[in-house]
Design an enzyme around this catalytic site. Structure first.
Site, PDB file in Angstrom:
ATOM      1  N   LEU A 132       7.614  -0.008   3.849  1.00  0.00           N
ATOM      2  CA  LEU A 132       7.609   1.291   3.172  1.00  0.00           C
ATOM      3  C   LEU A 132       8.320   1.251   1.825  1.00  0.00           C
ATOM      4  O   LEU A 132       9.321   0.560   1.654  1.00  0.00           O
ATOM      5  CB  LEU A 132       8.259   2.335   4.082  1.00  0.00           C
ATOM      6  CG  LEU A 132       7.595   2.487   5.450  1.00  0.00           C
ATOM      7  CD1 LEU A 132       8.323   3.536   6.275  1.00  0.00           C
ATOM      8  CD2 LEU A 132       6.116   2.840   5.324  1.00  0.00           C
ATOM      9  N   HIS A 189       5.166   5.701  -0.091  1.00  0.00           N
ATOM     10  CA  HIS A 189       5.044   6.198   1.283  1.00  0.00           C
ATOM     11  C   HIS A 189       5.974   7.404   1.503  1.00  0.00           C
ATOM     12  O   HIS A 189       5.604   8.396   2.122  1.00  0.00           O
ATOM     13  CB  HIS A 189       5.434   5.105   2.280  1.00  0.00           C
ATOM     14  CG  HIS A 189       4.561   3.894   2.262  1.00  0.00           C
ATOM     15  ND1 HIS A 189       5.006   2.670   1.829  1.00  0.00           N
ATOM     16  CD2 HIS A 189       3.264   3.703   2.620  1.00  0.00           C
ATOM     17  CE1 HIS A 189       4.045   1.775   1.932  1.00  0.00           C
ATOM     18  NE2 HIS A 189       2.964   2.376   2.401  1.00  0.00           N
ATOM     19  N   ASP A 210      -4.948   4.787  -3.501  1.00  0.00           N
ATOM     20  CA  ASP A 210      -6.134   4.224  -2.851  1.00  0.00           C
ATOM     21  C   ASP A 210      -7.229   5.285  -2.925  1.00  0.00           C
ATOM     22  O   ASP A 210      -7.590   5.903  -1.918  1.00  0.00           O
ATOM     23  CB  ASP A 210      -5.785   3.840  -1.419  1.00  0.00           C
ATOM     24  CG  ASP A 210      -4.646   2.832  -1.371  1.00  0.00           C
ATOM     25  OD1 ASP A 210      -4.884   1.665  -1.676  1.00  0.00           O
ATOM     26  OD2 ASP A 210      -3.498   3.231  -1.087  1.00  0.00           O
TER      27      ASP A 210
END
Ligand code: AMP
Length: 282
Positions: free
Chosen positions: A33, A37, A152
């Protein structure tokens, strides 16, 4: 913060929360992480009463066995970070529980078209792995909402499409990309960069910004395909190995044409052992 490994135990805990009318947000991750995140965790906490973070390095989405084996696993550090962030629950499923019959024998979820372009063209099977595991996690936890990063971008779009197509009762929320001070998008894979490569890695983001500025300044007259070729060449001259640099329609990732206005520029490039991806709205 509790850690739960088993699916029935997770369901029981979530059922208890739901019985008390608490809303639930899920943040799926593969661990290792970083602040990207954690920005999803914070956004989840501001929207839901309970936040569940899952960590699972999903073998189905790795088209390269060595990449899967080498993926950074830093569970103790991750656990500490989540604890410090007051996350309610860490879900750490075992591979055998998610894929009891093995990867090859498990039902798959595929979003046609979208999963075969850009990253999907260079990583065959990757997005089927992503949509399959996300569908499973959504069905297991049944949260009101799930949060994903715009870093993403293609993945986020695919998940939104899957949720719509399969009528899954969940809200998908996309969050902005968190960057290092020099502009590099935070990523677990950045640790594969040597110090020398790390100093050049922001070139990808710089190429995206350059392309965005050219598009903006062209006032609708930009030749996108020429700009893509030009940007690929610039990246090559800088020592990166670009896979794609593409100006697309943000709504469906179709190649952008002169009349399109809501655009996203997406790029993927290798630098040493790291495959970097990034994108920017134009
Ligand atoms: P991963 O652990 O790489 O599968 O990522 C888990 C979630 O974190 C995904 O929704 C990613 O899009 C998101 N994420 C990864 N990097 C960033 C970043 N730099 N900024 C915001 N979200 C990110």
């Amino acid at each position: 913060m509790d850690t739960i490994h088993a699916i029935p135990a997770l369901r029981e805990r979530i059922a208890g929360w739901r019985a008390r009318d608490e809303s639930i947000a899920l943040v799926p991750t593969m661990g290792n992480l970083h602040a990207g995140h954690l920005s999803l965790v914070e956004a989840a906490q501001s929207r839901a009463g309970r936040v569940v973070v899952s960590i699972f390095v999903n073998p189905m989405q790795f088209n390269d066995k060595d990449d899967f084996a080498a993926y950074p696993r830093t569970l103790e550090e991750d656990r500490r970070l989540l604890q410090d962030h007051n996350v309610d629950l860490l879900f750490l499923p075992e591979q055998a529980a998610l894929y009891p019959k093995g990867l090859g024998a498990t039902t798959r979820v595929e979003v046609p078209g979208l999963s075969g372009v850009l990253c999907g063209a260079f990583r065959p099977g990757h997005f089927v792995g992503v949509t399959t595991i996300v569908c499973m996690l959504l069905n297991i936890a049944q949260p009101e909402m799930a949060l994903f990063g715009e870093k993403d971008f293609q993945q986020l779009l695919l998940i939104k499409r899957m949720v719509r197509d399969l009528h899954l009762p969940v809200r998908i929320i996309g969050m902005p990309t968190m960057r290092e001070e020099d502009g590099l998008a935070m990523s677990s894979r950045n640790r594969y960069l040597t110090p020398e490569e790390r100093s050049r890695a922001p070139l990808l983001y710089q190429a995206l910004r350059r392309a965005r500025d050219i598009i903006r300044n062209s006032h609708g007259g930009c030749d996108f395909r020429a700009l893509e070729d030009d940007s690929m060449n610039l990246l090559r001259e800088d020592g990166l190995r670009p896979e794609y640099f593409s100006v697309r329609r943000a709504s469906d990732l179709a190649l952008a044409g002169p009349d399109d206005r809501d655009l996203v520029i997406l790029a993927a490039a290798w630098l040493g052992k790291a495959r970097l991806i990034d994108n920017l709205r134009a």
